[in-house]
Design an enzyme around this catalytic site. Structure first.
Site, PDB file in Angstrom:
ATOM      1  N   LYS A  80      53.839  29.560  42.218  1.00 40.81           N
ATOM      2  CA  LYS A  80      53.247  29.034  40.973  1.00 40.81           C
ATOM      3  C   LYS A  80      53.696  29.875  39.785  1.00 40.81           C
ATOM      4  O   LYS A  80      54.118  29.343  38.760  1.00 40.81           O
ATOM      5  CB  LYS A  80      51.722  29.089  41.082  1.00 40.81           C
ATOM      6  CG  LYS A  80      50.970  28.856  39.783  1.00 40.81           C
ATOM      7  CD  LYS A  80      49.470  28.836  39.949  1.00 40.81           C
ATOM      8  CE  LYS A  80      48.840  30.194  39.983  1.00 40.81           C
ATOM      9  NZ  LYS A  80      48.631  30.812  38.662  1.00 40.81           N
ATOM     10  N   ASN A  81      53.624  31.206  39.933  1.00 44.00           N
ATOM     11  CA  ASN A  81      53.856  32.081  38.786  1.00 44.00           C
ATOM     12  C   ASN A  81      55.322  32.311  38.463  1.00 44.00           C
ATOM     13  O   ASN A  81      55.652  33.016  37.510  1.00 44.00           O
ATOM     14  CB  ASN A  81      53.111  33.412  38.988  1.00 44.00           C
ATOM     15  CG  ASN A  81      51.604  33.212  38.911  1.00 44.00           C
ATOM     16  OD1 ASN A  81      51.127  32.146  38.521  1.00 44.00           O
ATOM     17  ND2 ASN A  81      50.851  34.211  39.333  1.00 44.00           N
ATOM     18  N   CYS A 117      39.455  34.839  30.036  1.00 43.68           N
ATOM     19  CA  CYS A 117      39.095  34.025  31.202  1.00 43.68           C
ATOM     20  C   CYS A 117      38.153  34.880  32.049  1.00 43.68           C
ATOM     21  O   CYS A 117      37.827  36.007  31.687  1.00 43.68           O
ATOM     22  CB  CYS A 117      40.320  33.580  31.975  1.00 43.68           C
ATOM     23  SG  CYS A 117      41.003  34.863  32.975  1.00 43.68           S
ATOM     24  N   ARG A 162      42.253  39.411  28.419  1.00 47.82           N
ATOM     25  CA  ARG A 162      43.658  38.980  28.498  1.00 47.82           C
ATOM     26  C   ARG A 162      44.265  38.683  27.116  1.00 47.82           C
ATOM     27  O   ARG A 162      44.665  37.578  26.812  1.00 47.82           O
ATOM     28  CB  ARG A 162      43.791  37.790  29.444  1.00 47.82           C
ATOM     29  CG  ARG A 162      43.304  38.146  30.849  1.00 47.82           C
ATOM     30  CD  ARG A 162      43.402  37.015  31.817  1.00 47.82           C
ATOM     31  NE  ARG A 162      44.790  36.829  32.264  1.00 47.82           N
ATOM     32  CZ  ARG A 162      45.125  35.899  33.171  1.00 47.82           C
ATOM     33  NH1 ARG A 162      44.209  35.100  33.650  1.00 47.82           N
ATOM     34  NH2 ARG A 162      46.375  35.757  33.545  1.00 47.82           N
ATOM     35  N   ASP A 201      48.588  40.801  22.627  1.00 50.87           N
ATOM     36  CA  ASP A 201      49.166  41.696  21.616  1.00 50.87           C
ATOM     37  C   ASP A 201      50.562  42.185  21.981  1.00 50.87           C
ATOM     38  O   ASP A 201      51.433  42.299  21.106  1.00 50.87           O
ATOM     39  CB  ASP A 201      48.227  42.876  21.354  1.00 50.87           C
ATOM     40  CG  ASP A 201      47.736  43.555  22.645  1.00 50.87           C
ATOM     41  OD1 ASP A 201      47.578  42.864  23.667  1.00 50.87           O
ATOM     42  OD2 ASP A 201      47.539  44.775  22.622  1.00 50.87           O
ATOM     43  N   ASP A 209      46.700  40.042  42.638  1.00 51.17           N
ATOM     44  CA  ASP A 209      46.407  38.670  43.065  1.00 51.17           C
ATOM     45  C   ASP A 209      46.093  38.581  44.552  1.00 51.17           C
ATOM     46  O   ASP A 209      45.740  37.507  45.037  1.00 51.17           O
ATOM     47  CB  ASP A 209      47.572  37.729  42.737  1.00 51.17           C
ATOM     48  CG  ASP A 209      47.697  37.519  41.245  1.00 51.17           C
ATOM     49  OD1 ASP A 209      48.722  36.990  40.806  1.00 51.17           O
ATOM     50  OD2 ASP A 209      46.768  37.916  40.515  1.00 51.17           O
ATOM     51  N   ARG A 251      44.070  25.129  41.488  1.00 57.72           N
ATOM     52  CA  ARG A 251      45.044  25.542  40.467  1.00 57.72           C
ATOM     53  C   ARG A 251      46.224  26.270  41.099  1.00 57.72           C
ATOM     54  O   ARG A 251      47.336  26.232  40.587  1.00 57.72           O
ATOM     55  CB  ARG A 251      44.376  26.479  39.453  1.00 57.72           C
ATOM     56  CG  ARG A 251      43.311  25.828  38.621  1.00 57.72           C
ATOM     57  CD  ARG A 251      42.851  26.724  37.521  1.00 57.72           C
ATOM     58  NE  ARG A 251      43.995  27.194  36.725  1.00 57.72           N
ATOM     59  CZ  ARG A 251      43.874  27.947  35.644  1.00 57.72           C
ATOM     60  NH1 ARG A 251      42.684  28.341  35.237  1.00 57.72           N
ATOM     61  NH2 ARG A 251      44.930  28.324  34.958  1.00 57.72           N
TER      62      ARG A 251
HETATM   63  C1  EPZ Z   1      50.257  37.063  35.326  1.00 62.31           C
HETATM   64  O1  EPZ Z   1      49.239  36.988  34.337  1.00 62.31           O
HETATM   65  C2  EPZ Z   1      49.850  36.100  36.423  1.00 62.31           C
HETATM   66  N1  EPZ Z   1      49.793  34.749  35.888  1.00 62.31           N
HETATM   67  C3  EPZ Z   1      48.499  36.511  37.005  1.00 62.31           C
HETATM   68  O2  EPZ Z   1      48.217  35.619  38.072  1.00 62.31           O
HETATM   69  C4  EPZ Z   1      48.602  37.920  37.561  1.00 62.31           C
HETATM   70  O3  EPZ Z   1      47.334  38.320  38.033  1.00 62.31           O
HETATM   71  C5  EPZ Z   1      49.073  38.862  36.437  1.00 62.31           C
HETATM   72  O4  EPZ Z   1      50.330  38.387  35.893  1.00 62.31           O
HETATM   73  C6  EPZ Z   1      49.273  40.290  36.936  1.00 62.31           C
HETATM   74  O5  EPZ Z   1      50.213  40.292  37.968  1.00 62.31           O
HETATM   75  C7  EPZ Z   1      50.956  34.058  35.711  1.00 62.31           C
HETATM   76  O6  EPZ Z   1      52.046  34.554  35.970  1.00 62.31           O
HETATM   77  C8  EPZ Z   1      50.828  32.649  35.198  1.00 62.31           C
HETATM   78  P1  EPZ Z   1      49.653  40.520  32.491  1.00 62.31           P
HETATM   79  P2  EPZ Z   1      49.480  37.704  32.895  1.00 62.31           P
HETATM   80  O7  EPZ Z   1      50.124  40.152  31.140  1.00 62.31           O
HETATM   81  O8  EPZ Z   1      50.902  37.568  32.502  1.00 62.31           O
HETATM   82  C9  EPZ Z   1      46.779  43.137  29.758  1.00 62.31           C
HETATM   83  C10 EPZ Z   1      46.982  34.131  39.338  1.00 62.31           C
HETATM   84  O9  EPZ Z   1      46.070  34.397  40.101  1.00 62.31           O
HETATM   85  N2  EPZ Z   1      47.557  42.607  28.623  1.00 62.31           N
HETATM   86  O10 EPZ Z   1      50.570  41.261  33.409  1.00 62.31           O
HETATM   87  O11 EPZ Z   1      48.444  37.204  31.965  1.00 62.31           O
HETATM   88  C11 EPZ Z   1      45.920  42.055  30.412  1.00 62.31           C
HETATM   89  O12 EPZ Z   1      44.692  41.933  29.727  1.00 62.31           O
HETATM   90  C12 EPZ Z   1      47.070  34.772  37.975  1.00 62.31           C
HETATM   91  O13 EPZ Z   1      47.967  33.379  39.642  1.00 62.31           O
HETATM   92  C13 EPZ Z   1      47.287  43.082  27.339  1.00 62.31           C
HETATM   93  O14 EPZ Z   1      46.410  43.927  27.130  1.00 62.31           O
HETATM   94  O15 EPZ Z   1      49.158  39.218  33.282  1.00 62.31           O
HETATM   95  C14 EPZ Z   1      45.745  42.572  31.816  1.00 62.31           C
HETATM   96  O16 EPZ Z   1      44.664  43.477  31.857  1.00 62.31           O
HETATM   97  C15 EPZ Z   1      45.787  35.459  37.639  1.00 62.31           C
HETATM   98  N3  EPZ Z   1      48.004  42.588  26.291  1.00 62.31           N
HETATM   99  C16 EPZ Z   1      47.053  43.306  32.089  1.00 62.31           C
HETATM  100  O17 EPZ Z   1      47.667  43.539  30.805  1.00 62.31           O
HETATM  101  C17 EPZ Z   1      48.998  41.652  26.473  1.00 62.31           C
HETATM  102  O18 EPZ Z   1      49.650  41.242  25.486  1.00 62.31           O
HETATM  103  C18 EPZ Z   1      48.040  42.533  32.957  1.00 62.31           C
HETATM  104  O19 EPZ Z   1      48.266  41.299  32.324  1.00 62.31           O
HETATM  105  C19 EPZ Z   1      49.253  41.179  27.788  1.00 62.31           C
HETATM  106  C20 EPZ Z   1      48.529  41.675  28.853  1.00 62.31           C
END
Ligand code: EPZ
Length: 422
Positions: free
Chosen positions: A23-24, A118, A123, A126, A307, A399
């Site tokens: 999916k991702n 969420c 999330r 920035d 995950d 999902r």
């Molecule tokens: C991706 O989400 C995945 N989703 C998530 O899978 C997965 O849990 C996550 O990566 C971590 O591996 C998709 O790929 C569609 P991040 P993403 O940006 O990109 C913080 C599932 O179950 N952050 O790596 O949103 C954020 O708050 C889903 O399939 C900032 O602070 O994850 C989090 O604490 C759930 N500022 C951490 O970084 C930003 O601009 C990791 O987020 C971006 C992120």
């Protein structure tokens, strides 16, 4: 009426299961077809609610998407007809925010709704916005929308505070057509990020360092459409591996890339799980009672994947001894714990650490999924619980898992999809 799973426990699962496309990886790759006009063929696309939601958004933006066989699609990009991703679509699936990079690359402007938080955390985006600004974009945030505009994207050196998957993907999709070279340090290196970069290189992009935390991107003037097959879903594979262990059956998992699950497999082996591999099959022959409790800490790749944290916790509750799980990626990803405790687990939380008093027997109960992977952890517990479990709010599970009840039933699980009063 809404849907739920009714699961009768104490089943042992045996047989073969084929893992769907990731999916991702499919989500950002579908979005990347916005970058350049032409006809694309994508294969091994999973049939999931999130994929259908994204395809609706991409059609709104002007793409024609046609299913050509059970997991392949033809995408026709004859030009983006809108550079706006509205709130009603982005709120359904936050990954829609990834359209910003391609829109900047193709149209030099974008207006995308800020994705809300969420269940698992605030999330923010920035890091995405800082990356776009480094490439020369002007960013305004107003009325819940991000407006970005740029005369010409120019390569830059970017260092992320945290190796964010989404921010890496969004910025890479803008940088591939920027003028000059972009270096991203502390980039995310998840297999799904790798798959997007490999897809972009198949389109003619010049990305080096794929799979590492430093990406060197030489901007090009033009990219070209291509045919591509999505990698298998390592999180689905990990979920079925855990089901195999918990039900003390033998599930042969086909089509997964073993190296995408290294840290997870190592943790299972630390518990005493015996993993077998033969070609693209992996399976386990283990009895939960013989395993020993361990400590797990989620980390960005190549660390233990967040995950698989909830699913691992379902297993750890059944393993004798005191286990510990530390969640370092998201600030609120323990919502499965109260539900698991209702089924007989004995887990308590101290900040971002969960202490698991293992060796517990699960008993069936009515429980509620709070997010995609939490829902999967409840299904795993239900498979071995005494009696019947009803898992509510399974739209979360739909999902990210293609036909979960069908795949589990084929392995011998007693699971059915039912309708329940809201
Ligand atoms: C991706 O989400 C995945 N989703 C998530 O899978 C997965 O849990 C996550 O990566 C971590 O591996 C998709 O790929 C569609 P991040 P993403 O940006 O990109 C913080 C599932 O179950 N952050 O790596 O949103 C954020 O708050 C889903 O399939 C900032 O602070 O994850 C989090 O604490 C759930 N500022 C951490 O970084 C930003 O601009 C990791 O987020 C971006 C992120």
């Amino acid at each position: 009426m809404v849907e739920a799973f009714r699961i009768k426990g104490k089943s042992s699962l045996n047989g073969e299961v084929k893992i769907s496309g990731a999916k991702n990886a499919a989500l950002p790759i579908l979005i990347a077809t916005l970058i350049e006009k032409g006809t694309y063929i994508l294969r091994n696309v999973p049939n999931l609610m999130d994929i259908r939601t994204l395809m609706n958004l991409l059609r709104e933006l002007g793409l024609e998407i046609e299913k050509i066989d059970e997991d392949s699609y033809r995408i026709e990009n004859t030009g983006i007809k809108s550079t706006e991703a509205p709130y009603e679509l982005v709120k359904k699936m936050r990954a829609s925010f990834l359209v910003m990079g391609p829109m900047l690359a193709h149209e030099k402007k974008a207006r995308v709704s800020l994705p809300g938080g969420c269940a698992i955390g605030a999330r923010p985006v920035d890091y995405h916005l800082k990356g776009f600004e480094a490439l020369g974009a002007k960013i305004d945030i107003s009325h819940g929308y991000v407006e970005a505009e740029v005369t010409e994207l120019v390569g830059a050196n970017i260092i992320f505070d945290f190796p964010s998957v989404g921010a890496t993907e969004n910025v890479v999709m803008a940088a591939v057509k920027a003028k000059g070279k972009t270096v991203i340090e502390n980039a995310a290196s998840e297999p799904e990020v790798e798959d997007l970069c490999n897809f972009l290189n198949a389109m003619g992009a010049k990305i080096k360092g794929i799979g590492t935390s430093r990406l060197d991107i030489e901007g090009v003037d033009k990219l070209f459409p291509c045919e591509y097959s999505i990698i298998p879903d390592r999180i689905e594979a990990g979920t079925f591996l855990i089901a195999s262990i918990m039900t003390e059956g033998e599930i042969k998992i086909k089509g997964v890339d073993f190296c995408h699950l290294e840290s997870f497999i190592m943790k299972l082996q630390e518990m005493g799980v015996k993993i077998k591999q033969d070609g693209d099959f992996i399976w386990t022959e283990s009895k939960t009672g013989d395993l020993k409790s361990i400590k797990v800490q989620t980390m960005p790749h190549p660390g233990f994947p967040t995950d698989l944290q909830a699913q691992m916790m379902s297993l750890m509750s059944a393993v004798p001894g005191i286990g510990e799980v530390k969640e370092t990626v998201f600030e609120n990803r323990f919502m499965h714990i109260p539900e698991l405790n209702r089924m007989g687990a004995n887990i308590h939380v101290d900040g971002n650490v969960a202490i698991i008093n293992g060796g517990q027997e699960y008993s069936g109960a009515e429980v509620m999924a709070s997010d995609l992977r939490a829902g999967a952890s409840l299904v795993l517990a239900a498979l071995v619980a005494e009696g019947e479990t009803i898992v509510n709010r399974i739209y979360h599970i739909d999902r990210g898992y293609e036909n979960l009840e069908g795949k589990l039933s084929k392995l011998g699980a007693k699971i059915e999809r039912i309708k329940v009063e809201v």
